[in-house]
Write an enzyme that holds these catalytic residues in place. Structure first.
Site, PDB file in Angstrom:
ATOM      1  N   ASP A 175       0.836  -1.204   0.000  1.00 24.78           N
ATOM      2  CA  ASP A 175       0.000   0.000   0.000  1.00 24.78           C
ATOM      3  C   ASP A 175       0.874   1.258   0.000  1.00 24.78           C
ATOM      4  OD1 ASP A 175      -2.450   1.279   0.046  1.00 24.78           O
ATOM      5  OD2 ASP A 175      -3.253   0.029   1.650  1.00 24.78           O
TER       6      ASP A 175
ATOM      7  N   ASP B 271     -10.593   3.046  -3.072  1.00 20.37           N
ATOM      8  CA  ASP B 271     -11.200   1.815  -2.541  1.00 20.37           C
ATOM      9  C   ASP B 271     -12.654   1.653  -2.997  1.00 20.37           C
ATOM     10  OD1 ASP B 271      -8.818   1.740  -1.224  1.00 20.37           O
ATOM     11  OD2 ASP B 271      -9.679   1.713   0.804  1.00 20.37           O
TER      12      ASP B 271
END
Ligand code: GLA
Length: 407
Positions: free
Chosen positions: A145, A203
């Site tokens: 990430d 997301d």
């Protein structure tokens, strides 16, 4: 004779290259984030592994469990990363062994900064050491990430390349998933930086579409990315996908039904089964990694029918590895076309509108290599003949998918 020998050598080299290539087809599995968030424990992973091998998900091709953020317990006195001892008391090696014993592979999560998105220990400055730790446990995949990291492209490329090199030196084949949400056009550089897939958007939330039309893709970080928002980003990215490098439009929200948690934020109040079936259809047409994220131990019949459909999965996993192109767009209609390895063509018709509607499409508009074909509906299994054009009724937000075969 000499020519034949050269041909055989070339074929063998090609086969070896294919065998060595990581992610020759889009990875498939279960990702923990949407259902468990950072509360994930080793018992949950064992439950997921048991469920996946018992209920047919593994047999359908979903062969990874990806542990997302929240597993970390800091570093020991030698700076080795350790799992949270309360959540993972048996340790990661034992868990890997268990998951492998079920015929599944295990993925893990870290971040290219000091802390992850949920505030746990991350890998910046410890890339080599962490890659070796993951390899020693038997990890097969790393999601990496980009929270808490500088926004410029150069730093991102440099940090991702550093971890990719560390994984390459770790002594184990570990697939590398780049997750910087598409903010720095990762489709342009991820393959070179050593990634096999790269997230292309903010997301995903458990919803069909953002209420606020995004001016630019990054706005979806605030308004919440729905299924259609992500399809719209992915549509122009087809040239970048192929064996060994995939656009990643994020997890399947199929079967979540508005569950609270990360996918429930920012308007993620849930989708209809038609919309979930559309997500599966569009993700497979777009040769996407397939990451289930609902409660796999308690799926209802509709969720199973959507996730276990071997004909739609075969389109996703087709070895040609081509991402569908949108060949037709008019009013609320979009038609996606994906060529397949055996000469068949997959075609998806999406009705974006709020009403059921009927469409007539001329096959000549789709750039097909034939004008008459046998069409198998991958959801209803009905087989029909198409000649020059086809007229179909498609429900609101439905995607009908057909496998076409030349007649
Ligand atoms: C980011 C990622 C998500 C998830 C969380 C974990 O938001 O994009 O997919 O991994 O971090 O904190």
């Amino acid at each position: 004779m000499k020519k034949l020998k050269t041909l055989l050598v070339l074929l063998l080299a090609g086969q070896l290259l294919h065998a060595q290539q990581k992610a020759p087809t889009p990875p498939m599995g279960y990702m923990t984030w949407n259902f468990y968030a950072d509360k994930i424990t080793e018992n949950d992973i064992r439950t997921i592994a048991d469920a996946m091998s018992a209920n047919g998900l593994l047999k359908a091709g979903f062969d990874y469990i990806f542990i997302d953020d929240g597993w970390q317990g800091g570093r020991d006195n030698k700076n080795n990363m350790v799992p949270d001892p309360k959540k993972f008391p048996s340790g990661m090696k034992a868990l890997c062994d268990y998951v492998h014993s079920k015929g599944l592979k295990l993925g893990i999560y870290s971040d290219a900064a000091q802390l992850t998105c949920a505030g746990y220990t991350a890998s910046l400055g410890f890339e080599e050491q962490d890659a070796k730790t993951f390899a020693g446990w038997g990890i097969d995949y790393l999601k990496y990430d980009y929270c808490d990291a500088p926004s410029d492209w150069q730093t991102a490329i440099q940090r991702y390349s550093k971890m990719a090199n560390a994984l390459a030196n770790s002594g184990r084949d570990i697939v590398f998933g780049i997750c910087e949400w598409g903010d720095r056009s990762p489709w342009l550089w991820s393959k070179k930086a050593g990634g096999q897939l790269w997230r292309i958007s903010a997301d995903i939330r458990d919803k069909w579409q953002s209420k606020v039309a995004p001016k630019k893709p990054a706005d979806l970080h605030h308004s919440g990315a729905g299924i259609l928002d992500i399809v719209d980003i992915n549509t122009s990215l087809h040239p970048y996908a192929g064996p060994g490098g995939w656009n990643d439009p994020d997890m399947l929200v199929v079967g979540l039904y508005g569950r609270k948690g990360p996918s429930g934020d920012l308007g993620g109040t849930g989708c209809t089964d038609t919309e979930y079936q559309s997500q599966m259809s569009l993700w497979c047409l777009m040769a996407s990694p397939l990451m289930v994220s609902c409660d796999v131990a308690n799926m209802n019949a509709n969720t199973r029918n959507i996730l276990f459909n071997k004909d739609i999965i075969a389109i996703d996993q087709d070895s040609l590895g081509v991402q569908a192109q949108c060949k037709f767009k008019k009013d609320d209609w979009q038609v996606f076309v994906k060529p397949l390895q055996n000469g068949d063509v997959a075609v998806g018709l999406l009705n974006r509108g709020g009403q059921s509607n009927t469409i007539t499409v001329a096959l000549s508009d789709l750039g097909l290599p034939f004008t008459a074909c046998q069409a198998t509906d991958v959801w209803s299994k009905a087989v029909t003949s198409w000649n020059k054009s086809v007229t179909l009724k498609v429900a609101s937000h439905e995607t009908k998918v057909f496998r076409l075969r030349n007649k």
